[in-house]
Design a protein around this motif. Structure first.
Motif, short mmCIF file in Angstrom:
data_model
loop_
_atom_site.label_atom_id
_atom_site.label_comp_id
_atom_site.label_asym_id
_atom_site.label_seq_id
_atom_site.Cartn_x
_atom_site.Cartn_y
_atom_site.Cartn_z
N ALA A 88 8.46 -10.21 2.74
CA ALA A 88 9.63 -9.47 2.24
C ALA A 88 8.72 -7.99 1.66
N ASP A 89 7.57 -8.14 0.84
CA ASP A 89 7.04 -6.87 0.44
C ASP A 89 6.47 -6.04 1.62
N ALA A 90 6.12 -7.00 2.70
CA ALA A 90 5.47 -6.06 3.64
C ALA A 90 6.55 -5.48 4.42
N VAL A 91 8.06 -5.99 4.49
CA VAL A 91 9.13 -5.45 5.39
C VAL A 91 9.39 -4.29 4.58
N ALA A 137 0.59 -5.28 1.06
CA ALA A 137 1.48 -6.35 0.37
C ALA A 137 0.69 -7.49 -0.18
N PHE A 138 -0.14 -8.03 0.86
CA PHE A 138 -0.93 -9.08 0.27
C PHE A 138 -2.11 -8.79 -1.02
N THR A 139 -2.36 -7.81 -1.16
CA THR A 139 -3.21 -7.13 -2.10
C THR A 139 -2.49 -6.79 -3.19
N THR A 140 -1.19 -6.44 -3.14
CA THR A 140 -0.60 -5.86 -4.18
C THR A 140 0.09 -7.30 -4.95
N LEU A 141 0.53 -8.18 -4.14
CA LEU A 141 0.98 -9.21 -4.79
C LEU A 141 -0.09 -10.23 -5.46
N ALA A 158 -0.37 -10.77 -9.78
CA ALA A 158 -0.42 -12.11 -10.18
C ALA A 158 -1.69 -12.59 -10.97
N GLY A 159 -3.09 -11.79 -10.82
CA GLY A 159 -4.00 -12.08 -11.28
C GLY A 159 -5.13 -12.80 -10.46
N LEU A 160 -4.51 -12.91 -9.16
CA LEU A 160 -5.19 -13.80 -8.03
C LEU A 160 -6.28 -13.33 -7.28
N SER A 161 -6.47 -11.95 -7.52
CA SER A 161 -7.48 -11.12 -6.76
C SER A 161 -8.83 -11.92 -6.90
#
Length: 463
Positions: A10-13, A154-158, A162-165
């Motif tokens: 969804a974020d990529a779209v 989108a992957f890096t931002t999400l 969420a503090g998952l990087s």
């Protein structure tokens, strides 16, 4: 598709389409039940299936998997070669302390850096970043369109929000070092199986007791797993001159040294990375399951408002009311800026936005929710435009909230007009109510347009 992948898609779209509206996808999402996030996910899946973005996201994931596999194979081969280089060809004795330090030193140093990164609030994991760069580079070669960049962002931002990087970087880094250590273990076992090594330790200033204590201390944990530790006498003899050691070291002592070296490599090199890989993977998995789209944020609020069913929209399409509370525009002193701005208030999906024929110099903004109303008012107060055209849907009834907002927006600049979009679809009665309400707000009759060309010409003409 997992819940995280749906939100990632969804974020990529959203990023791939920027400000372009898709009336068919929006109509499809409005027809479904669920909350704002579920409708956004349905909107994104509809577009992704139709435009092929779903397949490109799968290709991105496959590229990431191949990049990780390549990194792990490279680590395995590197560790294997390092072990053979450290042990040598058995023509000369092996300094066990130096060999252990060479095989574990960089691994333990970077592991310490990773642990310290928690206290310093930084994100360690250099091999994880290498994997990420490999994936991005691979995608750039495969996909020339902007969809690869949208998927990556989108992957890096999400994950960052969420503090998952930290955790996906750590998972890749620990797995890479685990493969290196497994390569070292394989090289060590092959060399020990096919060659006969003599093990020594050397020093110029340290007493023998230091090395005896060091070897015995390091051998405690491996000893719990069944690995042997050389006896104190064997450790002391291994510190004699090279010629003496070559002749005096028995096969039993060599096997003890080989077992100690292998046990230390397993306990201090492989097991920590294996355990940390599992811990970081579990933390990442649980974190990905809890990721949700922030539908109230500026990134999503406009789309969420457009996807809401008519019954949930702030605007009202019921029959025209008999009477409405009155609001009054308040003209505020101050110099306006240079920009010309067109703001649409809850524009229906069947009306074109941005409208065709609009001058390039005119900026546009669409307001579909309470948060966006507040945001636009705030921006108008900070930087009032030279000309402000407020667009409303003529077929909708003017409600209390819309009139109050129009009065507040019109108060931010001295040059303001209202455009009744789709006037040809509205009844004469409803148009009359709109005009009377706008006159009551303090908008002059000359600044109320129901013809599209006149409204666009007014906001587009230069002063």
């Amino acid at each position: 598709m997992s819940e995280f992948n749906k939100r990632w898609l969804a974020d990529a779209v959203r990023r791939n389409r920027t400000d372009t509206r898709d009336e068919v996808a929006e109509k499809h999402a409005r027809s479904l039940t669920g909350d704002a996030e579920q409708r956004i996910l349905a909107w994104a899946e509809f577009i992704a299936e139709r435009d092929g973005l779903k397949d490109r996201l799968q290709a991105w994931r496959h590229s990431a998997g191949w990049a990780l596999l390549g990194l792990l194979l490279l680590g395995l081969l590197s560790g294997f070669a390092a072990a053979l280089a450290v042990l040598g060809d058995s023509s000369s004795p092996v300094n066990v302390i130096w060999a252990l330090g060479s095989l574990l030193g960089i691994n333990l140093l970077l592991l310490l850096v990773w642990l310290l990164s928690f206290s310093a609030n930084t994100q360690a994991g250099s091999l994880g970043r290498l994997w990420y760069l490999m994936t991005v580079a691979f995608q750039k070669r495969l996909q020339k369109s902007g969809s690869a960049a949208a998927i990556t962002q989108a992957f890096t931002t999400l994950t960052a929000k969420a503090g998952l990087s930290r955790w996906w970087l750590s998972v890749v880094s620990h797995l890479s070092w685990l493969s290196i250590m497994l390569g070292v273990l394989a090289g060590l076992m092959l060399a020990l199986a096919l060659r006969s090594y003599v093990f020594v330790w050397e020093t110029t200033i340290l007493p023998t007791s230091v090395f005896i204590g060091l070897v015995e201390s390091l051998g405690v944990l491996p000893g719990m797993l069944g690995f042997a530790t050389p006896s104190p006498d064997a450790i002391a003899i291994s510190g004699a001159q090279t010629e003496t050691i070559m002749a005096a070291q028995s096969d039993l002592q060599r096997r003890a040294w080989a077992s100690w070296l292998t046990g230390c490599l397993l306990v201090y090199g492989i097991l920590p990375r294996l355990l940390l890989s599992v811990v970081c993977w579990l933390r990442l998995t649980f974190g990905l399951r809890n990721i949700r789209l922030q539908t109230s944020s500026l990134a999503w609020v406009s789309l969420a408002g457009r996807l809401a069913p008519d019954s949930e929209k702030a605007g009202v399409t019921d029959p025209a009311p008999v009477s409405l509370p009155s609001f009054r525009r308040r003209t505020r002193p101050g110099r306006a800026g240079e920009a010309s701005l067109l703001v649409g208030l809850e524009i229906a999906s069947d009306l074109p936005w941005p409208p065709g024929g609009l001058a390039d110099r005119v900026q546009t903004h669409l307001v579909d929710s309470r948060q966006q109303r507040e945001y636009v008012l705030e921006q108008l107060g900070v930087d009032p435009p030279h000309k402000l055209l407020l667009a409303c849907v003529a077929a909708q009834s003017p409600d209390r909230g819309a009139l109050h907002w129009l009065a507040e927006a019109a108060s931010q600049t001295s040059s303001v007009a209202v455009w009744l979009m789709g006037a040809d679809r509205a009844s004469v009665e409803r148009l009359a109510i709109w005009r009377q309400c706008l006159l009551d707000l303090g908008i002059s009759a000359q600044m109320i347009f129901d013809a599209d060309d006149k409204a666009l010409a007014w906001v587009g003409e230069s002063s």
